[in-house]
Design an enzyme around this catalytic site. Sequence first.
Site, mmCIF file in Angstrom:
data_model
loop_
_atom_site.group_PDB
_atom_site.id
_atom_site.type_symbol
_atom_site.label_atom_id
_atom_site.label_comp_id
_atom_site.label_asym_id
_atom_site.label_seq_id
_atom_site.Cartn_x
_atom_site.Cartn_y
_atom_site.Cartn_z
ATOM 1 C CG HIS A 68 -1.779 1.138 1.426
ATOM 2 N ND1 HIS A 68 -2.415 1.426 2.619
ATOM 3 C CD2 HIS A 68 -2.112 2.136 0.570
ATOM 4 C CE1 HIS A 68 -3.102 2.553 2.466
ATOM 5 N NE2 HIS A 68 -2.937 3.001 1.246
ATOM 6 C CG MET A 70 -0.612 5.365 2.292
ATOM 7 S SD MET A 70 -0.815 4.780 3.995
ATOM 8 C CE MET A 70 0.116 3.250 3.909
ATOM 9 C CG MET A 139 -7.250 5.020 2.534
ATOM 10 S SD MET A 139 -6.347 3.583 3.160
ATOM 11 C CE MET A 139 -5.931 4.131 4.824
ATOM 12 N N GLY A 144 -1.565 7.224 7.626
ATOM 13 C CA GLY A 144 -0.375 7.715 8.315
ATOM 14 C C GLY A 144 -0.024 6.921 9.561
HETATM 15 C C1 DX5 Z 1 -2.909 3.460 7.820
HETATM 16 C C2 DX5 Z 1 -2.599 2.174 7.087
HETATM 17 C C3 DX5 Z 1 -3.356 0.984 7.615
HETATM 18 C C4 DX5 Z 1 -3.092 0.682 9.094
HETATM 19 C C5 DX5 Z 1 -4.124 -0.287 9.614
HETATM 20 O O1 DX5 Z 1 -2.418 4.546 7.118
HETATM 21 O O2 DX5 Z 1 -2.829 2.298 5.705
HETATM 22 O O3 DX5 Z 1 -3.082 -0.162 6.834
HETATM 23 O O4 DX5 Z 1 -1.844 0.163 9.273
HETATM 24 O O5 DX5 Z 1 -3.958 -0.437 10.990
HETATM 25 P P1 DX5 Z 1 -5.223 -0.426 11.967
HETATM 26 O O6 DX5 Z 1 -5.988 -1.678 11.619
HETATM 27 O O7 DX5 Z 1 -4.603 -0.483 13.323
HETATM 28 O O8 DX5 Z 1 -5.994 0.803 11.719
HETATM 29 ZN ZN ZN Z 2 -2.716 0.376 4.613
#
Ligand code: DX5
Ligand code: ZN
Length: 228
Positions: A68, A70, A139, A144
């Site tokens: 993923h 970002m 999302m 973050g």
């Molecule tokens: C946040 C990430 C998520 C995160 C998920 O920016 O993209 O993948 O790690 O973790 P939880 O399940 O703890 O929200």
């Molecule tokens: Zn993620």
Amino acid sequence: MSAGPQISASILNADFSRLGEEVERADAGGADSIHLDVMDGHFVDNLTMGPVVVESVRGHTRLPFHSHLMISNPLALAERFAEAGSDLIVFHVEADDDADAVIAAIELSGRRPGIALNPETPAAAVLPFLDRVDLLLVMTVHPGWGGQPFMSEVLPKLRELRDEIDRRGSGLPIGVDGGVNLETIGAAHAAGGDVLVTGSALYSTTGDLAPTVEALRTAAAGARRTSG
Ligand code: DX5
Ligand code: ZN
């Protein structure tokens, strides 16, 4: 992808001092894929892992790796994440690069493209790309950090995208990422999520992850799909 809710283990909340073992723990626990959160300190206010980390844990499981991204410049880095062992490379529609060009670059690298949208981004932003990707990642937190609360205000958009994909008959899987746990996974699946990304809900568990994965999957499967 098999029918029923998929549990994808986000390793962002795992113990980074022994990341390979943590990946193995998710595999042994019955997770369906590994979710690797790549943050560049620019697109989001955090810096996590690069291709070298993805490559370092690739040999610890045969589960699919969903990277993923970002990051602001996925075009420049997609191929390196492909070489590192990602199976599916998900970039953000809000990134600086042209989405069609990023999809083409990921396809050229021989991997499968996915596209993600932030909570505040409208569904319309990803509609032009739904027929060209293998995963749509919705999302449910501002990206973050792990451990943030689930944003239920995103559910109507998730249903809207699910209805659109069903109308097209493409069967495109939808991932839901952020704040997914035993309390929220039912609503996420009922609104149309197929691939449920879980980080802190999973890795806050010590030892065997199988009971947690099973409880999450059961909570999801128990929730009836509702349409908008
Ligand atoms: C946040 C990430 C998520 C995160 C998920 O920016 O993209 O993948 O790690 O973790 P939880 O399940 O703890 O929200
Ligand atoms: Zn993620």
